[in-house]
Design an enzyme around this catalytic site. Structure first.
Site, PDB file in Angstrom:
ATOM      1  N   GLU A 175       0.813  -1.221   0.000  1.00  0.00           N
ATOM      2  CA  GLU A 175       0.000   0.000   0.000  1.00  0.00           C
ATOM      3  C   GLU A 175       0.848   1.275   0.000  1.00  0.00           C
ATOM      4  OE1 GLU A 175      -2.956   0.229   3.116  1.00  0.00           O
ATOM      5  OE2 GLU A 175      -3.958   1.883   2.088  1.00  0.00           O
ATOM      6  N   HIS A 217      -1.975  10.635   0.780  1.00  0.00           N
ATOM      7  CA  HIS A 217      -2.072   9.261   0.274  1.00  0.00           C
ATOM      8  C   HIS A 217      -2.096   9.244  -1.252  1.00  0.00           C
ATOM      9  CE1 HIS A 217      -3.186   5.068   0.072  1.00  0.00           C
ATOM     10  NE2 HIS A 217      -4.265   5.369  -0.613  1.00  0.00           N
TER      11      HIS A 217
HETATM   12  P1  HMG Z   1       3.296  15.720   4.231  1.00  0.00           P
HETATM   13  O1  HMG Z   1       3.496  16.445   5.508  1.00  0.00           O
HETATM   14  O2  HMG Z   1       2.253  16.187   3.305  1.00  0.00           O
HETATM   15  O3  HMG Z   1       4.594  15.623   3.383  1.00  0.00           O
HETATM   16  O4  HMG Z   1       3.069  14.197   4.567  1.00  0.00           O
HETATM   17  P2  HMG Z   1       5.985  16.222   3.509  1.00  0.00           P
HETATM   18  O5  HMG Z   1       6.533  16.119   2.130  1.00  0.00           O
HETATM   19  O6  HMG Z   1       5.978  17.527   4.212  1.00  0.00           O
HETATM   20  O7  HMG Z   1       6.767  15.172   4.452  1.00  0.00           O
HETATM   21  C1  HMG Z   1       6.689  15.096   5.856  1.00  0.00           C
HETATM   22  C2  HMG Z   1       7.461  13.887   6.316  1.00  0.00           C
HETATM   23  O8  HMG Z   1       6.795  12.701   5.924  1.00  0.00           O
HETATM   24  C3  HMG Z   1       8.840  13.774   5.696  1.00  0.00           C
HETATM   25  O9  HMG Z   1       9.754  14.553   6.437  1.00  0.00           O
HETATM   26  C4  HMG Z   1       9.118  12.292   5.818  1.00  0.00           C
HETATM   27  O10 HMG Z   1       9.486  11.951   7.128  1.00  0.00           O
HETATM   28  C5  HMG Z   1       7.755  11.719   5.516  1.00  0.00           C
HETATM   29  P3  HMG Z   1      11.169  15.033   5.776  1.00  0.00           P
HETATM   30  O11 HMG Z   1      12.069  13.839   5.852  1.00  0.00           O
HETATM   31  O12 HMG Z   1      10.902  15.449   4.376  1.00  0.00           O
HETATM   32  O13 HMG Z   1      11.626  16.144   6.670  1.00  0.00           O
HETATM   33  N1  HMG Z   1       7.585  11.467   4.089  1.00  0.00           N
HETATM   34  C6  HMG Z   1       8.066  10.393   3.430  1.00  0.00           C
HETATM   35  N2  HMG Z   1       8.787   9.343   3.846  1.00  0.00           N
HETATM   36  C7  HMG Z   1       9.102   8.390   2.929  1.00  0.00           C
HETATM   37  N3  HMG Z   1       8.733   8.471   1.649  1.00  0.00           N
HETATM   38  C8  HMG Z   1       8.019   9.503   1.178  1.00  0.00           C
HETATM   39  C9  HMG Z   1       7.647  10.522   2.080  1.00  0.00           C
HETATM   40  N4  HMG Z   1       6.934  11.655   1.959  1.00  0.00           N
HETATM   41  C10 HMG Z   1       6.904  12.230   3.193  1.00  0.00           C
HETATM   42  N5  HMG Z   1       7.666   9.528  -0.103  1.00  0.00           N
HETATM   43  C11 HMG Z   1       2.330  11.995   4.298  1.00  0.00           C
HETATM   44  C12 HMG Z   1       2.725  13.261   3.599  1.00  0.00           C
HETATM   45  C13 HMG Z   1       1.806  10.988   3.292  1.00  0.00           C
HETATM   46  C14 HMG Z   1       3.537  11.401   5.000  1.00  0.00           C
HETATM   47  C15 HMG Z   1       1.219  12.368   5.337  1.00  0.00           C
HETATM   48  O14 HMG Z   1       0.166  12.987   4.675  1.00  0.00           O
HETATM   49  C16 HMG Z   1       0.706  11.197   6.129  1.00  0.00           C
HETATM   50  O15 HMG Z   1       1.335  10.740   7.068  1.00  0.00           O
HETATM   51  N6  HMG Z   1      -0.495  10.753   5.766  1.00  0.00           N
HETATM   52  C17 HMG Z   1      -1.123   9.526   6.342  1.00  0.00           C
HETATM   53  C18 HMG Z   1      -1.123   8.469   5.258  1.00  0.00           C
HETATM   54  C19 HMG Z   1      -1.624   7.138   5.722  1.00  0.00           C
HETATM   55  O16 HMG Z   1      -2.017   6.917   6.848  1.00  0.00           O
HETATM   56  N7  HMG Z   1      -1.603   6.213   4.781  1.00  0.00           N
HETATM   57  C20 HMG Z   1      -2.095   4.858   5.002  1.00  0.00           C
HETATM   58  C21 HMG Z   1      -3.122   4.535   3.936  1.00  0.00           C
HETATM   59  S1  HMG Z   1      -4.660   5.249   4.361  1.00  0.00           S
HETATM   60  C22 HMG Z   1      -5.328   4.009   5.363  1.00  0.00           C
HETATM   61  O17 HMG Z   1      -5.374   2.882   4.958  1.00  0.00           O
HETATM   62  C23 HMG Z   1      -5.598   4.186   6.816  1.00  0.00           C
HETATM   63  C24 HMG Z   1      -6.703   5.042   7.342  1.00  0.00           C
HETATM   64  O18 HMG Z   1      -7.968   4.744   6.803  1.00  0.00           O
HETATM   65  C25 HMG Z   1      -6.678   4.742   8.827  1.00  0.00           C
HETATM   66  C26 HMG Z   1      -7.629   5.582   9.621  1.00  0.00           C
HETATM   67  O19 HMG Z   1      -8.676   5.975   9.096  1.00  0.00           O
HETATM   68  O20 HMG Z   1      -7.324   5.792  10.823  1.00  0.00           O
HETATM   69  C27 HMG Z   1      -6.370   6.453   7.059  1.00  0.00           C
END
Ligand code: HMG
Length: 422
Positions: free
Chosen positions: A79, A377
């Site tokens: 994912e 995401h």
């Molecule tokens: P952001 O703040 O928009 O992005 O986060 P950013 O570019 O400012 O990055 C912040 C930090 O995120 C980065 O810090 C990295 O640590 C990390 P930096 O090193 O740049 O200082 N990061 C990454 N690490 C590795 N690879 C990457 C990357 N991009 C950022 N490509 C982010 C963007 C997606 C991280 C944020 O929006 C997030 O945490 N979202 C949550 C996403 C999630 O939970 N996904 C799971 C799938 S959805 C699901 O199935 C679960 C759910 O339904 C559960 C629930 O309802 O409780 C949601």
């Protein structure tokens, strides 16, 4: 800092960083560079009707702090955004000292269910009297675990009635040390089964380990300085308040609780699979634990303490994982996953896994109550959509970038973009 922008580097550079930081050996680095995974012949000995091996993405999260020690976390997941989210949480929570995690207990329970016990009083009296000799019998059936300092340590029983049937269930508790314990328990239970039949004058229906591992509980906590949640302190407090509301909702509404817990297992499954452990056992144990108060609830909780400006997270789970046994020693990639975590023992591995679950829940809730889940995401999911649309490796990043600027981030839009750039 070594891991700065780690995720923006090439796969080869990431592997070399892990090697230079002595997180993995030269040999493991070579295996990763050559994508040398489970040997097909070994795979044929592990599962039946074997026709090949099956690949999934393997990634890492850096600087994940548990009990004041930084770990690199191996994760296997199909994912998009799961690893980025865990990385994001590790970064934010790391600013407040990371996670603390304790093993509350580490034993496994097995059961022998008996039925048709005519004289229950006499059966219970016999069981009571023979408790010590039953433990001895169980230990004699598996001497190697006793040699390693573990073994059967407790026996108890319960009468369980269902419809017109009465079961006398005998529970055996075993200290399984570094193993997950299924084989140890099952051997012991089968060894004491005939004696239990004699003592109770009943019939044994089955003897089997229980995956409801309530004596293998692990508690992970974190205390986040709210000021780290956003540059604007008012917005940071708003996010903390909303995360604590989301936590309450997951206690009260089963529809939300299920999704809340799914998010936790995004992380837990990824590290459990990478570590070669039985993720079905972990899932079964934790979902049963979620309903321990007779209502299915969110497993992780968050509480915003306005006086100290701290957001407190907590996750307690049964975590019956092993650092040896099963398929752990057979799969080269699993061995590298353990090496990446500095070969933790079973207890340490369990503390890391539960902390990853709490991190994953934090990242999802923070996104949900602020910008929404789609923004982060979908940005990462766009790459998968580009590939699905038929983009080759050099086209995929271009399509994904353009796709994130579109209103509708879906397969049809990805296909249209691909046509325009070809
Ligand atoms: P952001 O703040 O928009 O992005 O986060 P950013 O570019 O400012 O990055 C912040 C930090 O995120 C980065 O810090 C990295 O640590 C990390 P930096 O090193 O740049 O200082 N990061 C990454 N690490 C590795 N690879 C990457 C990357 N991009 C950022 N490509 C982010 C963007 C997606 C991280 C944020 O929006 C997030 O945490 N979202 C949550 C996403 C999630 O939970 N996904 C799971 C799938 S959805 C699901 O199935 C679960 C759910 O339904 C559960 C629930 O309802 O409780 C949601």
């Amino acid at each position: 800092m070594t891991f700065s922008n780690f995720y923006k580097k090439t796969r080869e550079d990431r592997i070399n960083i892990l090697k230079e930081e002595q997180i993995i050996s030269n040999e493991s680095a070579d295996k990763l560079l050559n994508n040398q995974t489970l040997d097909v012949n070994i795979a044929g000995k592990m599962a039946e009707n074997h026709i090949g091996t099956f690949a999934l993405p393997f990634g890492v999260v850096n600087n994940f702090i548990v009990n004041n020690k930084p770990y690199t976390i191996p994760m296997v997941t199909e994912e998009p955004s799961v690893i980025a989210a865990c990385n994001n949480a590790a970064k934010t929570i790391g600013k407040s000292g990371g996670f603390s995690a304790d093993i509350l207990d580490r034993k496994m329970i097995g059961q022998v269910a008996l039925y048709d016990v005519e004289n229950i009083d006499l059966a219970l009296e016999n069981l009571q009297r023979e408790g010590t000799s039953l433990l001895k019998l169980a230990n004699e059936a598996h001497p190697s675990i006793v040699k390693r300092g573990g073994g059967a340590c407790d026996i108890s029983h319960e009468i369980i009635n269902f419809e017109d049937t009465s079961f006398l269930v005998v529970y055996l508790t075993v200290d399984v040390k570094e193993a997950m314990g299924a084989n140890i328990l099952n051997t012991m239970l089968e060894a004491i089964k005939p004696t239990l039949e004699t003592l109770t004058n009943g019939t044994a229906l089955m003897g089997i380990l229980s995956n409801y591992a309530t004596k293998s509980l692990v508690k992970a906590t974190c205390t986040i300085d709210v000021s780290t949640l956003n540059k604007d302190i008012l917005e940071a407090r708003n996010i903390a308040h909303k995360i604590s509301l989301a936590s309450k909702l997951a206690q009260a509404d089963v529809y939300r609780a299920t999704t809340h817990n799914k998010g936790i297992f995004n992380g837990i499954d990824a590290i459990v699979i990478a570590s070669g452990n039985d993720w079905r056992a972990v899932e079964a144990a934790c979902h049963a634990y979620a309903v321990k108060d007779n209502k299915y609830r969110g497993l992780a909780t968050w509480n915003f303490d306005k006086n100290s400006d701290k957001l407190n997270g907590e996750l307690t789970l049964p975590m019956p994982v092993a650092s040896v046994g099963g398929s752990i020693g057979l799969n080269d990639t699993v061995k590298i996953a353990h090496e990446i975590m500095n070969n933790p023992d079973a207890k340490t591995l369990a503390t890391i896994i539960v902390s990853v679950g709490l991190a994953q829940n934090f990242a999802a809730l923070k996104a949900l109550v602020s910008v929404g889940i789609q923004q982060g995401h979908m940005k990462l999911h766009a790459k998968s959509l580009a590939m699905l649309a038929g983009a080759n490796e050099s086209e995929a990043d271009i399509v994904a970038k353009k796709l994130t600027q579109e209103k509708h981030i879906n397969l049809a839009t990805a296909q249209q973009i691909l046509e325009t750039i070809r």
